[in-house]
Design a protein around this motif. Structure first.
Motif, PDB file in Angstrom:
ATOM      1  N   ASN A  62      24.011  51.308  11.482  1.00 45.28           N
ATOM      2  CA  ASN A  62      23.630  49.976  11.942  1.00 45.28           C
ATOM      3  C   ASN A  62      22.118  49.946  12.113  1.00 45.28           C
ATOM      4  OD1 ASN A  62      23.974  47.371  12.812  1.00 45.28           O
ATOM      5  ND2 ASN A  62      25.288  47.877  14.551  1.00 45.28           N
ATOM      6  N   LEU A  63      21.410  49.371  11.158  1.00 45.38           N
ATOM      7  CA  LEU A  63      19.948  49.298  11.187  1.00 45.38           C
ATOM      8  C   LEU A  63      19.543  47.868  11.522  1.00 45.38           C
ATOM      9  CD1 LEU A  63      17.125  50.560  10.664  1.00 45.38           C
ATOM     10  CD2 LEU A  63      17.416  49.911   8.253  1.00 45.38           C
ATOM     11  N   ILE A  64      18.772  47.699  12.608  1.00 45.56           N
ATOM     12  CA  ILE A  64      18.427  46.364  13.088  1.00 45.56           C
ATOM     13  C   ILE A  64      16.979  46.305  13.572  1.00 45.56           C
ATOM     14  CG2 ILE A  64      20.782  45.746  13.783  1.00 45.56           C
ATOM     15  CD1 ILE A  64      20.007  46.501  16.652  1.00 45.56           C
ATOM     16  N   LEU A  65      16.415  45.111  13.508  1.00 44.72           N
ATOM     17  CA  LEU A  65      15.197  44.782  14.231  1.00 44.72           C
ATOM     18  C   LEU A  65      15.604  43.980  15.467  1.00 44.72           C
ATOM     19  CD1 LEU A  65      12.691  43.621  11.460  1.00 44.72           C
ATOM     20  CD2 LEU A  65      12.391  45.589  12.967  1.00 44.72           C
ATOM     21  N   LEU A  66      14.999  44.302  16.607  1.00 43.36           N
ATOM     22  CA  LEU A  66      15.269  43.602  17.856  1.00 43.36           C
ATOM     23  C   LEU A  66      13.974  43.025  18.405  1.00 43.36           C
ATOM     24  CD1 LEU A  66      17.709  45.969  19.793  1.00 43.36           C
ATOM     25  CD2 LEU A  66      18.186  43.607  19.119  1.00 43.36           C
ATOM     26  N   LYS A  67      14.035  41.787  18.891  1.00 44.33           N
ATOM     27  CA  LYS A  67      12.918  41.171  19.604  1.00 44.33           C
ATOM     28  C   LYS A  67      13.434  40.717  20.968  1.00 44.33           C
ATOM     29  CE  LYS A  67      11.252  37.144  18.290  1.00 44.33           C
ATOM     30  NZ  LYS A  67      10.466  36.112  17.551  1.00 44.33           N
ATOM     31  N   MET A 120      17.670  39.143  16.834  1.00 41.40           N
ATOM     32  CA  MET A 120      17.969  40.321  16.031  1.00 41.40           C
ATOM     33  C   MET A 120      17.956  39.972  14.552  1.00 41.40           C
ATOM     34  SD  MET A 120      21.296  42.855  16.391  1.00 41.40           S
ATOM     35  CE  MET A 120      22.484  41.551  16.032  1.00 41.40           C
ATOM     36  N   ILE A 121      17.649  40.967  13.728  1.00 42.05           N
ATOM     37  CA  ILE A 121      17.778  40.871  12.274  1.00 42.05           C
ATOM     38  C   ILE A 121      18.462  42.143  11.794  1.00 42.05           C
ATOM     39  CG2 ILE A 121      16.596  40.657  10.057  1.00 42.05           C
ATOM     40  CD1 ILE A 121      14.234  39.417  11.527  1.00 42.05           C
ATOM     41  N   ARG A 122      19.528  41.986  11.019  1.00 40.12           N
ATOM     42  CA  ARG A 122      20.201  43.145  10.431  1.00 40.12           C
ATOM     43  C   ARG A 122      19.573  43.488   9.079  1.00 40.12           C
ATOM     44  NH1 ARG A 122      24.499  44.692  13.239  1.00 40.12           N
ATOM     45  NH2 ARG A 122      25.467  43.177  14.642  1.00 40.12           N
ATOM     46  N   ALA A 123      19.654  44.758   8.720  1.00 40.15           N
ATOM     47  CA  ALA A 123      19.127  45.207   7.432  1.00 40.15           C
ATOM     48  C   ALA A 123      19.765  44.417   6.297  1.00 40.15           C
ATOM     49  CB  ALA A 123      19.380  46.701   7.252  1.00 40.15           C
ATOM     50  N   ALA A 124      18.962  44.109   5.293  1.00 41.70           N
ATOM     51  CA  ALA A 124      19.414  43.277   4.184  1.00 41.70           C
ATOM     52  C   ALA A 124      20.260  44.045   3.182  1.00 41.70           C
ATOM     53  CB  ALA A 124      18.207  42.665   3.465  1.00 41.70           C
ATOM     54  N   TRP A 178      14.470  35.468  12.553  1.00 38.31           N
ATOM     55  CA  TRP A 178      15.190  36.042  13.686  1.00 38.31           C
ATOM     56  C   TRP A 178      16.438  35.220  14.005  1.00 38.31           C
ATOM     57  CZ3 TRP A 178      13.710  40.673  15.427  1.00 38.31           C
ATOM     58  CH2 TRP A 178      12.396  41.083  15.157  1.00 38.31           C
ATOM     59  N   ARG A 179      17.507  35.924  14.383  1.00 36.35           N
ATOM     60  CA  ARG A 179      18.767  35.284  14.768  1.00 36.35           C
ATOM     61  C   ARG A 179      18.987  35.459  16.266  1.00 36.35           C
ATOM     62  NH1 ARG A 179      24.112  36.922  15.374  1.00 36.35           N
ATOM     63  NH2 ARG A 179      23.662  39.040  14.665  1.00 36.35           N
ATOM     64  N   TRP A 180      19.252  34.348  16.963  1.00 38.24           N
ATOM     65  CA  TRP A 180      19.544  34.408  18.396  1.00 38.24           C
ATOM     66  C   TRP A 180      20.802  35.235  18.628  1.00 38.24           C
ATOM     67  CZ3 TRP A 180      23.463  33.283  21.759  1.00 38.24           C
ATOM     68  CH2 TRP A 180      23.126  33.157  23.112  1.00 38.24           C
ATOM     69  N   THR A 181      20.720  36.193  19.565  1.00 35.73           N
ATOM     70  CA  THR A 181      21.855  37.059  19.869  1.00 35.73           C
ATOM     71  C   THR A 181      22.336  36.877  21.302  1.00 35.73           C
ATOM     72  OG1 THR A 181      21.026  38.699  18.291  1.00 35.73           O
ATOM     73  CG2 THR A 181      22.635  39.458  19.903  1.00 35.73           C
ATOM     74  N   ALA A 182      21.406  36.745  22.234  1.00 36.24           N
ATOM     75  CA  ALA A 182      21.691  36.558  23.648  1.00 36.24           C
ATOM     76  C   ALA A 182      20.445  35.939  24.263  1.00 36.24           C
ATOM     77  CB  ALA A 182      22.040  37.896  24.314  1.00 36.24           C
ATOM     78  N   PRO A 183      20.532  35.419  25.497  1.00 37.50           N
ATOM     79  CA  PRO A 183      19.321  34.845  26.115  1.00 37.50           C
ATOM     80  C   PRO A 183      18.162  35.837  26.119  1.00 37.50           C
ATOM     81  CG  PRO A 183      21.250  34.270  27.400  1.00 37.50           C
ATOM     82  CD  PRO A 183      21.717  35.230  26.351  1.00 37.50           C
ATOM     83  N   GLY A 184      17.072  35.476  25.462  1.00 41.24           N
ATOM     84  CA  GLY A 184      15.898  36.336  25.401  1.00 41.24           C
ATOM     85  C   GLY A 184      15.969  37.439  24.366  1.00 41.24           C
ATOM     86  N   PHE A 216      13.949  44.850   5.342  1.00 46.45           N
ATOM     87  CA  PHE A 216      13.588  43.638   6.073  1.00 46.45           C
ATOM     88  C   PHE A 216      12.503  42.811   5.379  1.00 46.45           C
ATOM     89  CE2 PHE A 216      14.946  46.814   9.240  1.00 46.45           C
ATOM     90  CZ  PHE A 216      16.036  46.143   9.798  1.00 46.45           C
ATOM     91  N   GLY A 217      12.015  43.265   4.232  1.00 50.38           N
ATOM     92  CA  GLY A 217      10.917  42.578   3.585  1.00 50.38           C
ATOM     93  C   GLY A 217       9.581  43.131   4.063  1.00 50.38           C
ATOM     94  N   SER A 218       8.505  42.606   3.522  1.00 49.37           N
ATOM     95  CA  SER A 218       7.190  43.179   3.793  1.00 49.37           C
ATOM     96  C   SER A 218       6.386  42.422   4.844  1.00 49.37           C
ATOM     97  CB  SER A 218       6.368  43.244   2.503  1.00 49.37           C
ATOM     98  OG  SER A 218       6.180  41.937   1.972  1.00 49.37           O
ATOM     99  N   SER A 219       6.776  41.187   5.171  1.00 43.77           N
ATOM    100  CA  SER A 219       5.924  40.327   5.987  1.00 43.77           C
ATOM    101  C   SER A 219       6.546  40.056   7.357  1.00 43.77           C
ATOM    102  CB  SER A 219       5.689  38.991   5.266  1.00 43.77           C
ATOM    103  OG  SER A 219       5.084  38.046   6.126  1.00 43.77           O
TER     104      SER A 219
END
Length: 223
Positions: A136-141, A126-130, A117-123, A108-111
């Protein structure tokens, strides 16, 4: 940081044996950076594995037998008390608040500030591993006060809380906590008020949704 939810013993054995996909291993390593308790348990699992290998197990017993023996020895050992803010934890954590945890930087990088971030659903963003990880490795907010759909898991899922918090049937999960889940667990995370919940998750099989709407949108989300 004082995690209250930890890696399962079987997960630690798999980690010690190098038997995890890259994504699951990255999430486990992120937890190990901040959890002295799990680092102690991992060191113990590695010692057990080294001892059992030194006994020259007959080939026909296989890795399943070795894994079962390691788990049995971990169960028989006295529990290791969690370290509360020990020096090892302080060394493991960076003082630069813009840096992502070390195990996640290759994907995902260092910073934090550089994340896109990519909009996935209301609220939900997500970011998928590069790069490929074998799972399936993801960051979720997830926005504060957001109820996620009820779901279970088609396989293993490791979720490490990085910022914010959520609650479900298993308890309260805050920064540093690990949700080590399998197909037996059905839950509905609800994020805490205040700040978004940011976590990193790795799944080796798709989620299972009992609701028809969540099943309809699942192919679009890719989880």
């Amino acid at each position: 940081m004082n995690p209250r939810h930890h890696l399962d013993e079987a997960t630690l054995v798999s980690y010690a044996a190098g038997a995890m996909s890259d994504g699951l291993r990255a999430v486990a390593a992120t937890h190990l950076e901040v959890c002295g308790h799990c680092r102690q348990q991992l060191a113990f699992a590695e010692r057990i594995g080294g001892f059992l290998l030194s006994q020259r197990q007959p080939a026909e017993e296989g890795q399943a037998q070795l894994r079962a023996q390691m788990l049995a020895r971990l169960d028989a050992a006295p529990p290791t008390p969690p370290r509360l803010g020990g020096e090892d934890d302080a060394v493991a954590q960076t003082t630069d608040t813009d840096l992502l945890p070390r195990p996640l930087r290759p994907y995902f990088g260092s910073s934090w500030r550089a994340l896109r971030w990519r909009w996935t659903a209301p609220g939900v963003h997500m970011i998928r591993a590069a790069r490929p990880t074998g799972d399936n490795l993801i960051l979720l907010k997830i926005a504060p006060g957001k109820s996620m759909p009820v779901h279970s898991h088609g396989g293993s899922e490791l979720t490490q809380i990085l910022k914010g918090a959520y609650d479900d049937a298993l308890g309260h999960f805050g920064p540093g906590d690990m949700a080590d889940l399998d197909g037996e667990v059905e839950h509905q995370p609800v994020t805490s008020p205040g700040v978004p919940c940011i976590c990193v998750a790795a799944l080796d099989a798709p989620l299972r949704f009992p609701g028809w709407f969540a099943r309809k949108v699942q192919p679009l989300v890719g989880l």
